[in-house]
Design a protein around this motif. Sequence first.
Motif, PDB file in Angstrom:
ATOM      1  N   TRP A 158      -3.380   4.964 -12.742  1.00 22.22           N
ATOM      2  CA  TRP A 158      -4.704   4.947 -12.095  1.00 22.22           C
ATOM      3  C   TRP A 158      -4.600   4.445 -10.660  1.00 22.22           C
ATOM      4  CZ3 TRP A 158      -7.986   1.993 -16.281  1.00 22.22           C
ATOM      5  CH2 TRP A 158      -8.133   2.804 -17.411  1.00 22.22           C
ATOM      6  N   GLN A 159      -3.728   3.469 -10.411  1.00 21.66           N
ATOM      7  CA  GLN A 159      -3.598   2.878  -9.081  1.00 21.66           C
ATOM      8  C   GLN A 159      -2.926   3.817  -8.087  1.00 21.66           C
ATOM      9  OE1 GLN A 159      -2.345  -1.448  -9.257  1.00 21.66           O
ATOM     10  NE2 GLN A 159      -2.197  -0.861 -11.423  1.00 21.66           N
ATOM     11  N   ARG A 160      -2.202   4.799  -8.570  1.00 21.91           N
ATOM     12  CA  ARG A 160      -1.482   5.716  -7.678  1.00 21.91           C
ATOM     13  C   ARG A 160      -2.408   6.754  -7.048  1.00 21.91           C
ATOM     14  NH1 ARG A 160       4.133   6.958 -10.973  1.00 21.91           N
ATOM     15  NH2 ARG A 160       4.760   4.775 -11.172  1.00 21.91           N
ATOM     16  N   TRP A 161      -3.383   7.236  -7.796  1.00 27.23           N
ATOM     17  CA  TRP A 161      -4.244   8.314  -7.306  1.00 27.23           C
ATOM     18  C   TRP A 161      -4.957   7.965  -6.008  1.00 27.23           C
ATOM     19  CZ3 TRP A 161      -3.840  13.172  -8.623  1.00 27.23           C
ATOM     20  CH2 TRP A 161      -3.234  13.479  -9.836  1.00 27.23           C
ATOM     21  N   PRO A 162      -5.575   6.793  -5.881  1.00 24.52           N
ATOM     22  CA  PRO A 162      -6.234   6.479  -4.612  1.00 24.52           C
ATOM     23  C   PRO A 162      -5.272   6.419  -3.420  1.00 24.52           C
ATOM     24  CG  PRO A 162      -7.053   5.041  -6.344  1.00 24.52           C
ATOM     25  CD  PRO A 162      -5.880   5.781  -6.903  1.00 24.52           C
ATOM     26  N   HIS A 163      -4.029   6.004  -3.655  1.00 24.77           N
ATOM     27  CA  HIS A 163      -3.058   6.015  -2.558  1.00 24.77           C
ATOM     28  C   HIS A 163      -2.814   7.448  -2.089  1.00 24.77           C
ATOM     29  CE1 HIS A 163      -1.991   1.855  -2.106  1.00 24.77           C
ATOM     30  NE2 HIS A 163      -1.740   1.723  -3.395  1.00 24.77           N
ATOM     31  N   GLY A 164      -2.710   8.372  -3.023  1.00 24.92           N
ATOM     32  CA  GLY A 164      -2.544   9.780  -2.658  1.00 24.92           C
ATOM     33  C   GLY A 164      -3.732  10.293  -1.855  1.00 24.92           C
ATOM     34  N   ILE A 165      -4.931   9.901  -2.280  1.00 26.94           N
ATOM     35  CA  ILE A 165      -6.143  10.299  -1.555  1.00 26.94           C
ATOM     36  C   ILE A 165      -6.148   9.692  -0.154  1.00 26.94           C
ATOM     37  CG2 ILE A 165      -8.667  10.046  -1.518  1.00 26.94           C
ATOM     38  CD1 ILE A 165      -8.486  10.242  -4.650  1.00 26.94           C
ATOM     39  N   ALA A 166      -5.733   8.422  -0.031  1.00 24.52           N
ATOM     40  CA  ALA A 166      -5.687   7.760   1.278  1.00 24.52           C
ATOM     41  C   ALA A 166      -4.688   8.454   2.206  1.00 24.52           C
ATOM     42  CB  ALA A 166      -5.334   6.280   1.114  1.00 24.52           C
ATOM     43  N   ILE A 213     -13.142   7.921   3.778  1.00 23.06           N
ATOM     44  CA  ILE A 213     -12.554   8.230   2.475  1.00 23.06           C
ATOM     45  C   ILE A 213     -11.264   7.432   2.282  1.00 23.06           C
ATOM     46  CG2 ILE A 213     -11.454  10.062   1.109  1.00 23.06           C
ATOM     47  CD1 ILE A 213     -13.584  11.983   2.343  1.00 23.06           C
ATOM     48  N   GLY A 214     -10.444   7.337   3.321  1.00 21.31           N
ATOM     49  CA  GLY A 214      -9.222   6.542   3.245  1.00 21.31           C
ATOM     50  C   GLY A 214      -9.515   5.083   2.957  1.00 21.31           C
ATOM     51  N   ALA A 215     -10.530   4.545   3.623  1.00 20.50           N
ATOM     52  CA  ALA A 215     -10.915   3.140   3.396  1.00 20.50           C
ATOM     53  C   ALA A 215     -11.389   2.935   1.964  1.00 20.50           C
ATOM     54  CB  ALA A 215     -12.011   2.738   4.381  1.00 20.50           C
ATOM     55  N   LEU A 216     -12.219   3.831   1.494  1.00 23.70           N
ATOM     56  CA  LEU A 216     -12.723   3.731   0.118  1.00 23.70           C
ATOM     57  C   LEU A 216     -11.578   3.820  -0.886  1.00 23.70           C
ATOM     58  CD1 LEU A 216     -15.166   3.535  -1.778  1.00 23.70           C
ATOM     59  CD2 LEU A 216     -15.309   6.025  -1.676  1.00 23.70           C
ATOM     60  N   ALA A 217     -10.631   4.721  -0.643  1.00 20.56           N
ATOM     61  CA  ALA A 217      -9.490   4.866  -1.556  1.00 20.56           C
ATOM     62  C   ALA A 217      -8.659   3.587  -1.593  1.00 20.56           C
ATOM     63  CB  ALA A 217      -8.632   6.058  -1.137  1.00 20.56           C
ATOM     64  N   ALA A 218      -8.432   2.975  -0.434  1.00 19.88           N
ATOM     65  CA  ALA A 218      -7.663   1.721  -0.395  1.00 19.88           C
ATOM     66  C   ALA A 218      -8.397   0.612  -1.137  1.00 19.88           C
ATOM     67  CB  ALA A 218      -7.396   1.316   1.057  1.00 19.88           C
ATOM     68  N   LEU A 219      -9.709   0.554  -0.980  1.00 19.90           N
ATOM     69  CA  LEU A 219     -10.494  -0.463  -1.684  1.00 19.90           C
ATOM     70  C   LEU A 219     -10.456  -0.236  -3.195  1.00 19.90           C
ATOM     71  CD1 LEU A 219     -12.359  -2.919  -1.531  1.00 19.90           C
ATOM     72  CD2 LEU A 219     -14.282  -1.326  -1.278  1.00 19.90           C
ATOM     73  N   VAL A 220     -10.559   1.015  -3.616  1.00 18.77           N
ATOM     74  CA  VAL A 220     -10.550   1.334  -5.052  1.00 18.77           C
ATOM     75  C   VAL A 220      -9.215   0.948  -5.683  1.00 18.77           C
ATOM     76  CG1 VAL A 220     -10.537   3.250  -6.713  1.00 18.77           C
ATOM     77  CG2 VAL A 220     -12.330   3.112  -4.978  1.00 18.77           C
ATOM     78  N   THR A 221      -8.101   1.313  -5.059  1.00 14.97           N
ATOM     79  CA  THR A 221      -6.810   0.973  -5.659  1.00 14.97           C
ATOM     80  C   THR A 221      -6.579  -0.537  -5.647  1.00 14.97           C
ATOM     81  OG1 THR A 221      -4.473   1.568  -5.810  1.00 14.97           O
ATOM     82  CG2 THR A 221      -5.347   1.264  -3.603  1.00 14.97           C
ATOM     83  N   SER A 222      -7.120  -1.222  -4.648  1.00 13.00           N
ATOM     84  CA  SER A 222      -7.027  -2.682  -4.626  1.00 13.00           C
ATOM     85  C   SER A 222      -7.789  -3.284  -5.807  1.00 13.00           C
ATOM     86  CB  SER A 222      -7.581  -3.223  -3.308  1.00 13.00           C
ATOM     87  OG  SER A 222      -7.542  -4.621  -3.297  1.00 13.00           O
ATOM     88  N   MET A 223      -8.982  -2.781  -6.043  1.00 11.33           N
ATOM     89  CA  MET A 223      -9.790  -3.297  -7.157  1.00 11.33           C
ATOM     90  C   MET A 223      -9.129  -3.015  -8.502  1.00 11.33           C
ATOM     91  SD  MET A 223     -13.518  -2.263  -5.584  1.00 11.33           S
ATOM     92  CE  MET A 223     -14.389  -2.505  -7.115  1.00 11.33           C
ATOM     93  N   ILE A 224      -8.576  -1.817  -8.652  1.00 15.13           N
ATOM     94  CA  ILE A 224      -7.871  -1.493  -9.897  1.00 15.13           C
ATOM     95  C   ILE A 224      -6.657  -2.408 -10.059  1.00 15.13           C
ATOM     96  CG2 ILE A 224      -6.599   0.268 -11.183  1.00 15.13           C
ATOM     97  CD1 ILE A 224      -8.329   2.382  -9.731  1.00 15.13           C
TER      98      ILE A 224
END
Length: 151
Positions: free
Chosen positions: A37-45, A63-74
């Motif tokens: 799950w944590q890998r997908w947002p990095h790919g999006i970023a 979108i990059g900022a949101l993706a970084a925040l999401v993977t951080s939260m996960i």
Amino acid sequence: MNRTFLSLATAGSAAMLLGAFGFEYIGELAPCKMCIWQRWPHGIAIVAGVLALALKQRLSAMIGALAALVTSMIGFYHAGVEKGIFEGPDSCTSGPIGGMSTDDLFNQIMSAPLVRCDDIPWEMFGISMAGWNGLISLALFGMWLLVLRRA
């Protein structure tokens, strides 16, 4: 847009993703469901960063900022599951066995994934990989915010 911070944020997610694959394929540490799950947002970023660099679009940086925040939260959630602070998903953590019938216990064992989300396969300075992802990705989120602020 500030190309320096944008490049650093994009490269940071690329490094995190490459590190995860390195631990998996070179270090032979199979990922659990939450690790994936944590890998997908990095790919999006990464994709958002490349688009923002090429097209200079503010939306891509958001979108990059949101993706970084999401993977951080996960990552922080996963680290909490590993430390027993939070209860993880039933599909990748061990559950209680009290009061279970033999058939139910057997079914739980047989349906359990090979890699559990509540195990810590690697840590440095008392922080697991998930915890490091949470911390580093939070810093990457800060870089994305600097990109957006200077846009």
